[in-house]
Each structure stands twice: as C-alpha cells, then as structure tokens.
Design a protein around this motif. Structure first.
Motif, PDB file in Angstrom:
ATOM      1  N   ASN A  34      57.237 -26.778 -76.987  1.00 47.41           N
ATOM      2  CA  ASN A  34      56.203 -27.317 -77.871  1.00 47.41           C
ATOM      3  C   ASN A  34      54.822 -27.039 -77.303  1.00 47.41           C
ATOM      4  OD1 ASN A  34      54.335 -29.943 -78.556  1.00 47.41           O
ATOM      5  ND2 ASN A  34      55.626 -29.380 -80.290  1.00 47.41           N
ATOM      6  N   ASP A  63      61.198 -28.344 -80.035  1.00 50.82           N
ATOM      7  CA  ASP A  63      60.097 -29.184 -79.580  1.00 50.82           C
ATOM      8  C   ASP A  63      60.509 -30.208 -78.521  1.00 50.82           C
ATOM      9  OD1 ASP A  63      57.917 -28.212 -81.210  1.00 50.82           O
ATOM     10  OD2 ASP A  63      58.972 -29.082 -82.923  1.00 50.82           O
ATOM     11  N   GLY A  86      59.822 -30.619 -73.479  1.00 55.29           N
ATOM     12  CA  GLY A  86      58.719 -30.377 -74.407  1.00 55.29           C
ATOM     13  C   GLY A  86      57.906 -29.138 -74.090  1.00 55.29           C
ATOM     14  N   THR A  97      54.686 -34.043 -76.736  1.00 60.06           N
ATOM     15  CA  THR A  97      54.701 -33.075 -77.826  1.00 60.06           C
ATOM     16  C   THR A  97      53.664 -33.394 -78.899  1.00 60.06           C
ATOM     17  OG1 THR A  97      56.321 -34.273 -79.183  1.00 60.06           O
ATOM     18  CG2 THR A  97      57.191 -32.759 -77.507  1.00 60.06           C
TER      19      THR A  97
END
Length: 293
Positions: A135, A127, A132, A76
C-alpha cells in the motif's frame, strides 16, 4: 549579439528545466515514521552494507491486527484504489495481465514488482499483507505522479522475461521521461537478472531491487551492469530459501567493481519474506534516483 543572447537564454532555460526535473524525482514522504527502519546494529563498506535490528514480535505481531494477514489501519491509505486498474496488454510475447496504479501516461517514475513462486499480480497490490508495504509503494507512486505495475507472467524463464520486457516497453513509450525500477521478490529475481541481460530492458531500466531473492553472476557482464544501474539487496539473515551468505558474497562481488552503486540491508533474524515487508521504498528509490545512469 542577438544570437549570443538567445543562446544564453536557451542554456538558462535548459538548466531551469533540468533542475525542475530533478526535483520531481525525489519522492515525497508517505507515512515515513511508521515505515522507518529499526535501529542499525552495524554498518560497513562506507555505508553500503547495513545490519538492522529486526524482531518478529515487534515488526509483525505489534504491527499487524492479524499477524501476516492484515496490518493495522494506520499503516495504509486505501483511497489509492481509486487510481488502481486491472488491465490486459496484448503484446507479441503474449497477453500480459497486470494491475496499474497511478499515471499510465506521462509518469515521472515507474516501479514494477515481480512476484515469486506461487504469487500473482494481486500480491503486489494487496493493501493489508506484508505490513502494508505494498500500500505504501502504491501511494508513493500515486502521490508523486508515478506509475506502479504488478504483472502476471507465465514462468521465471525467457517467456516470462519477454512478457515483462514488453510491458516495460509499452509503458516506457507512454512515459518517455520516466525512470524505471524493477523490484523482484524471491524467484522473481530470475526475471530481474534476465531483464538486466537483455539489450532492450538492460539499456532502459534504472534500478533493480532484489528482495529475499537470488544471485546471478552473469549480471556482471550484462548491459545493465555496464550502465552502472544501481542495485539494492534486502535479505533476512534466517532466509532458508536463499542463504544470506551467498547473496552477501554476490553483493560484494558487485561492490568491488569500481565502487559500483549497490546497497545491502540485512534484516537480522528475518526470514524469506521479511525484506518485502520491511524495505523502505522511499529511501531506497530516492537513493537510486541519485545514481541512475
């Protein structure tokens, strides 16, 4: 002679602008090595259908610091939150609470994520969950002059579809040159198909991504289908909510229509939420950008 020269100049400028515009619609990489698909077990339909080697131990347990709750930090870039806003849009269909990431005006591309049963606008901007991957789409939009939207909506019926359509209409007016893609997770697919069937959004959207979602035969007569809007399917082979066999059959019914632009990625041993975690946003959107009507 002067007018011929002027005409030639205008044509040349037009081609130059068109070429520049095409270049802006190829998303730049963001952590591509980390989010690359695992090995393909098989392919078919001239590359339109792919089976991928998904493994929970590798793709969840090794990727996440806390399995299914917090991905490892290298996946991320939380700095994208600087261009993330929680907003309310008043429309004739009702107030639409949504989270916007990136450029709310003059965007080159707009991507919406529509959550499934029990979700909310917050799911699409988390996120750390789903490996992830949310994100990543946020960063891809922010770094490519785009806009990412994750809205709330009251139901998966006509009212919910009307509110999402109103949201699309608003931001399409703010970014008239943007290509618009709608990704739907699980039950959110009901709204995807309703948007495709509407005259306004069916004539405006440029691509649909169905992630662990359902099928709708009425799509084959929709405005979006008639425009040959590209469709991507991601499905886990062990999805007990929406069986992969039924989604594959629907995909093939679309593919049979004069080589319609569609792709199917089957995550072998994957479950209901696997496609949201594993979809390659950049690869899929860049493919769609080459097929948009």
């Amino acid at each position: 002679m002067f007018f011929r020269f002027l005409l030639a100049l205008l044509v040349a400028i037009g081609f130059t602008v068109q070429a520049a515009h095409s270049q802006t619609l190829s998303l730049k990489p963001f952590k591509d090595d980390l989010f690359a698909y695992p090995a393909a077990l098989s392919t078919g339909d001239n590359g339109a259908y792919t089976v991928l080697d998904y493994h929970e131990m590798r793709d969840i347990n090794q990727r996440d610091e806390v399995p299914e709750k917090r991905v490892r930090a290298q996946y991320t870039d939380p700095g994208v939150r600087k261009v993330q806003r929680d907003l309310m849009l008043k429309t004739d269909a009702g107030d639409v609470r949504h989270i916007a990431v990136g450029r709310t005006e003059g965007a080159s591309i707009i991507v919406l994520y529509l959550h499934g049963q029990g979700g909310s606008r917050k799911q699409g901007v988390d996120d750390f969950t789903f490996g992830g991957n949310f994100n990543r789409i946020k960063n891809l939009m922010a770094q490519n002059g785009g806009l990412y939207l994750s809205p709330d909506f009251p139901d998966f019926g006509d009212k919910g579809a009307a509110q999402v359509a109103a949201l699309i209409d608003h931001y399409a007016q703010q970014s008239p040159g943007a290509k618009i893609f709608v990704a739907c997770g699980s039950m959110g697919g009901m709204i995807c198909w309703k948007l495709a069937a509407r005259k306004d959004t069916g004539g405006r959207i440029n691509g649909l991504l169905l992630l662990g979602s359902l099928w709708d035969d009425s799509f084959l007569t929709s405005p979006a289908f008639k425009r040959r809007v590209p469709v991507f399917f991601g499905q886990g082979s062990h999805d007990v909510v929406f069986p992969v066999e039924k989604q594959e059959a629907f995909f093939r019914s679309i593919l049979a229509k004069k080589s319609y632009p569609t792709r199917f990625v089957r995550f072998e041993t994957g479950t209901h939420g696997t496609p949201i975690r594993m979809v390659d946003w950049r690869g899929t959107l860049n493919w769609m950008l080459t097929k948009t009507p």
